[in-house]
Design a protein around this motif. Structure first.
Motif, short mmCIF file in Angstrom:
data_model
loop_
_atom_site.label_atom_id
_atom_site.label_comp_id
_atom_site.label_asym_id
_atom_site.label_seq_id
_atom_site.Cartn_x
_atom_site.Cartn_y
_atom_site.Cartn_z
N GLN A 171 19.26 30.28 -38.55
CA GLN A 171 19.38 31.16 -39.70
C GLN A 171 18.78 30.41 -40.88
OE1 GLN A 171 23.51 32.35 -40.17
NE2 GLN A 171 23.01 34.34 -39.31
N VAL A 172 18.02 31.12 -41.69
CA VAL A 172 17.30 30.48 -42.79
C VAL A 172 17.53 31.21 -44.10
CG1 VAL A 172 15.16 31.76 -42.37
CG2 VAL A 172 15.05 29.54 -43.46
N GLY A 173 17.57 30.43 -45.17
CA GLY A 173 17.63 30.97 -46.52
C GLY A 173 16.56 30.29 -47.35
N VAL A 174 16.14 30.94 -48.43
CA VAL A 174 15.14 30.34 -49.31
C VAL A 174 15.68 30.34 -50.73
CG1 VAL A 174 13.15 30.96 -47.90
CG2 VAL A 174 13.90 32.51 -49.66
N PRO A 191 22.18 25.83 -32.12
CA PRO A 191 22.02 26.67 -33.32
C PRO A 191 21.99 25.83 -34.59
CG PRO A 191 24.23 26.90 -32.44
CD PRO A 191 23.48 26.05 -31.46
N TYR A 192 21.08 26.17 -35.47
CA TYR A 192 20.91 25.49 -36.75
C TYR A 192 20.94 26.50 -37.89
CZ TYR A 192 19.57 20.93 -34.88
OH TYR A 192 19.57 19.72 -34.27
N VAL A 193 21.35 26.02 -39.05
CA VAL A 193 21.19 26.78 -40.29
C VAL A 193 20.39 25.89 -41.23
CG1 VAL A 193 23.27 28.18 -40.08
CG2 VAL A 193 23.42 26.00 -41.22
N PHE A 194 19.47 26.49 -41.96
CA PHE A 194 18.76 25.71 -42.94
C PHE A 194 18.34 26.52 -44.15
CE2 PHE A 194 14.82 26.97 -40.88
CZ PHE A 194 15.04 26.78 -39.54
N MET A 195 18.15 25.78 -45.25
CA MET A 195 17.74 26.35 -46.52
C MET A 195 16.44 25.68 -46.93
SD MET A 195 18.65 28.43 -49.02
CE MET A 195 20.40 28.69 -48.95
N ILE A 196 15.45 26.51 -47.23
CA ILE A 196 14.16 26.00 -47.68
C ILE A 196 14.09 26.19 -49.19
CG2 ILE A 196 11.66 26.24 -47.52
CD1 ILE A 196 12.17 27.42 -44.67
#
Length: 124
Positions: free
Chosen positions: A48-51, A89-94
């Motif tokens: 899951q990704v956020g920016v 599973p990973y979560v990350f914020m760019i």
């Protein structure tokens, strides 16, 4: 694999975002920074990704929104790099940490370098 960035792939959980910034690790390729955390999430996708684009560097919402659209689009086109190389599973914020706006082409190149650096770091 479909090249979309749907609702299930976006990072929306406030608790996950809080944990991400508390416990996460970071990778940088200027002007991009990726903070990641291996965590269980409710999505069927492996990541899951956020920016984010800081208001401090880009005062006008028009410029922040354009950069966020660029980041989402460049990630969407290159997410198979991440999906093919992670098994948990990973979560990350760019985050965009630069002070000037890059072109789409330059942003795409930097995003690819950032995702490759992320893959190298988790495979060590």
């Amino acid at each position: 694999m479909k090249q979309t960035l749907g609702k299930q792939e976006r990072l929306k959980s406030k608790t996950l975002i809080g944990n991400l910034y508390k416990e996460g690790k970071a990778v940088k390729k200027y002007p991009l920074r990726l903070v990641y955390l291996q965590a269980e999430h409710s999505s069927q996708y492996p990541a899951q990704v956020g920016v984010s684009v800081p208001k401090r560097n880009f005062k006008k919402a028009v410029h922040r929104n354009r950069l966020k659209r660029l980041l989402r689009e460049t990630y969407r086109k290159q997410k198979q790099l991440v999906y093919n190389n992670i098994d948990k599973p990973y979560v990350f914020m760019i985050s965009y940490i630069g002070k000037e706006e890059l072109s789409y082409h330059d942003t795409e190149i930097k995003m690819k370098q950032l995702l490759e650096a992320f893959i190298d770091k988790i495979n060590q």
